[in-house]
Write a protein that holds these residues in place. Structure first.
Motif, short mmCIF file in Angstrom:
data_model
loop_
_atom_site.label_atom_id
_atom_site.label_comp_id
_atom_site.label_asym_id
_atom_site.label_seq_id
_atom_site.Cartn_x
_atom_site.Cartn_y
_atom_site.Cartn_z
N THR A 1 121.15 35.72 -88.29
CA THR A 1 120.16 34.94 -89.03
C THR A 1 119.56 33.80 -88.19
OG1 THR A 1 121.24 35.48 -91.13
CG2 THR A 1 119.74 33.60 -91.12
N PRO A 2 120.37 32.89 -87.61
CA PRO A 2 119.76 31.84 -86.79
C PRO A 2 119.14 32.38 -85.50
CG PRO A 2 122.15 31.72 -86.64
CD PRO A 2 121.84 32.71 -87.73
N LEU A 3 119.66 33.51 -84.99
CA LEU A 3 119.08 34.09 -83.78
C LEU A 3 117.62 34.45 -84.01
CD1 LEU A 3 119.29 35.28 -80.90
CD2 LEU A 3 120.04 37.43 -81.96
N PHE A 4 117.34 35.16 -85.10
CA PHE A 4 115.97 35.59 -85.36
C PHE A 4 115.13 34.47 -85.96
CE2 PHE A 4 117.87 39.66 -84.53
CZ PHE A 4 116.84 40.36 -83.93
N LEU A 5 115.77 33.47 -86.55
CA LEU A 5 115.03 32.27 -86.93
C LEU A 5 114.48 31.58 -85.68
CD1 LEU A 5 114.15 30.03 -88.92
CD2 LEU A 5 116.42 29.03 -88.63
N GLY B 1 110.25 30.37 -81.70
CA GLY B 1 109.73 30.42 -80.33
C GLY B 1 108.44 31.20 -80.22
N SER B 2 108.32 32.23 -81.04
CA SER B 2 107.13 33.08 -80.96
C SER B 2 105.86 32.37 -81.42
CB SER B 2 107.34 34.34 -81.81
OG SER B 2 108.46 35.07 -81.37
N PHE C 1 111.24 33.63 -73.51
CA PHE C 1 111.21 32.31 -74.14
C PHE C 1 111.71 32.38 -75.58
CE2 PHE C 1 108.90 29.12 -76.68
CZ PHE C 1 109.44 27.97 -76.10
N SER C 2 111.19 33.31 -76.37
CA SER C 2 111.57 33.40 -77.77
C SER C 2 113.05 33.72 -77.93
CB SER C 2 110.73 34.47 -78.48
OG SER C 2 109.36 34.12 -78.46
N VAL C 3 113.56 34.62 -77.09
CA VAL C 3 114.98 34.97 -77.16
C VAL C 3 115.85 33.77 -76.76
CG1 VAL C 3 116.78 36.44 -76.18
CG2 VAL C 3 114.56 37.43 -76.80
N ALA C 4 115.42 33.02 -75.75
CA ALA C 4 116.17 31.82 -75.35
C ALA C 4 116.20 30.79 -76.48
CB ALA C 4 115.55 31.21 -74.10
N VAL C 5 115.08 30.62 -77.17
CA VAL C 5 115.05 29.71 -78.31
C VAL C 5 115.97 30.22 -79.41
CG1 VAL C 5 113.60 28.72 -80.13
CG2 VAL C 5 112.72 28.89 -77.80
N PHE D 1 122.10 26.55 -73.30
CA PHE D 1 120.96 27.35 -73.75
C PHE D 1 119.68 26.52 -73.77
CE2 PHE D 1 124.06 30.39 -75.75
CZ PHE D 1 123.64 31.49 -75.02
N GLY D 2 119.80 25.20 -73.98
CA GLY D 2 118.62 24.35 -73.88
C GLY D 2 118.02 24.41 -72.49
#
Length: 270
Positions: free
Chosen positions: A62-66, A71-72, A97-101, A144-145
């Motif tokens: 859930t937070p991963l895809f949030l 990021g997207s 970028f989106s995956v890192a976020v 991760f930041g």
């Protein structure tokens, strides 16, 4: 202020419907597993293990895809003029970028969960255990930041400029850093309640530091176009219907939420 949200949300659902759908499924799975785990009449069968697995993995998804969705919307990877399915509906969110976020969001949510659980813990053993988890997740979030900034350079996202290029975002970053130092100091002194406020403040400052520069632009698409919260608004009828829907829905949802919170917070008889 938020009159543009219906239009922006419809655009997000069009081009980011895959991560949004996965996030929604994660929310449903997490809540369902939590409820069944607590109220299943049989407490010693293998279903409890199944509930645990569903809860753990959905709490990660859930937070991963949030974060991936967040990021997207600022990465300018969403392409309304894409000529293929992958370019239009996949590569807009499946990028470095989106995956890192997304992973940064997972670490941040884990840190917040550990901080809040410290305040709920009754035994000293649990306090130490959740403090250790908070330290670990804090370190992971910092790591991760750094990856977010690296991925931003790879994907040509001007993240460093957004954060360090104006005084408001820079002050927000400094405030978040100082609040983290204060948080760990108060935790070492046994102040387990006020650290929740500091953790919330820290996350708020992170959001301010990123979002201030391009506000009111909420969805930034490829080609330099943006969708603004202030100007790209829906029709008056759509906004009125949305307002009435939210008002009527809150009359049913809010009392149930308050009762649910009361049910979980009240102490069980000894």
């Amino acid at each position: 202020m938020f009159v543009g949200f219906p239009v922006i949300y419809s655009q997000m659902c069009t081009y980011l419907h895959i991560p949004l759908l996965i996030m929604l499924m994660g929310i449903i799975a997490r809540g369902t597993a939590f409820s069944f785990r607590n109220y299943d009449a049989v407490k010693d069968d293998k279903m409890q293990d199944l509930y645990n697995y569903i809860f753990v993995y959905s709490s990660f998804i859930t937070p991963l895809f949030l974060g991936i969705t967040a990021g997207s919307v600022i990465s300018r990877q969403v392409d309304p003029d894409a000529g293929s399915f992958l370019d239009a509906y996949v590569f807009g969110w499946l990028n470095w970028f989106s995956v890192a976020v997304g992973f940064f969001t997972v670490a941040l949510c884990g840190f917040l969960a550990a901080i809040y659980l410290i305040g709920e813990a009754k035994e000293q053993f649990d306090v130490k255990r959740f403090t250790k988890k908070a330290v670990i997740m804090n370190a992971v979030a910092v790591g991760f930041g750094g990856l977010v900034f690296l991925a931003a350079e790879i994907e040509n996202v001007h993240l460093a400029h957004w954060i360090f290029g104006n005084p408001v975002s820079l002050v927000a970053v400094i405030a978040a850093s100082l609040s983290l130092i204060l948080l760990w100091y108060l935790l070492s002194k046994g102040k387990t309640k006020i650290i929740r406020i500091l953790a919330s403040f820290q996350v708020t400052m992170i959001l301010v530091s990123v979002g201030y520069t391009h506000y009111p632009n909420f969805l930034m698409v490829k080609g330099g176009n943006n969708l603004s919260l202030l100007t790209d608004h829906a029709t008056a009828k759509t906004i009125d219907d949305l307002g009435w829907g939210l008002l009527i829905g809150s009359l049913f949802i809010l009392p149930a939420l308050f009762y649910l919170y009361y049910s979980f917070q009240k102490k069980k008889p000894a």
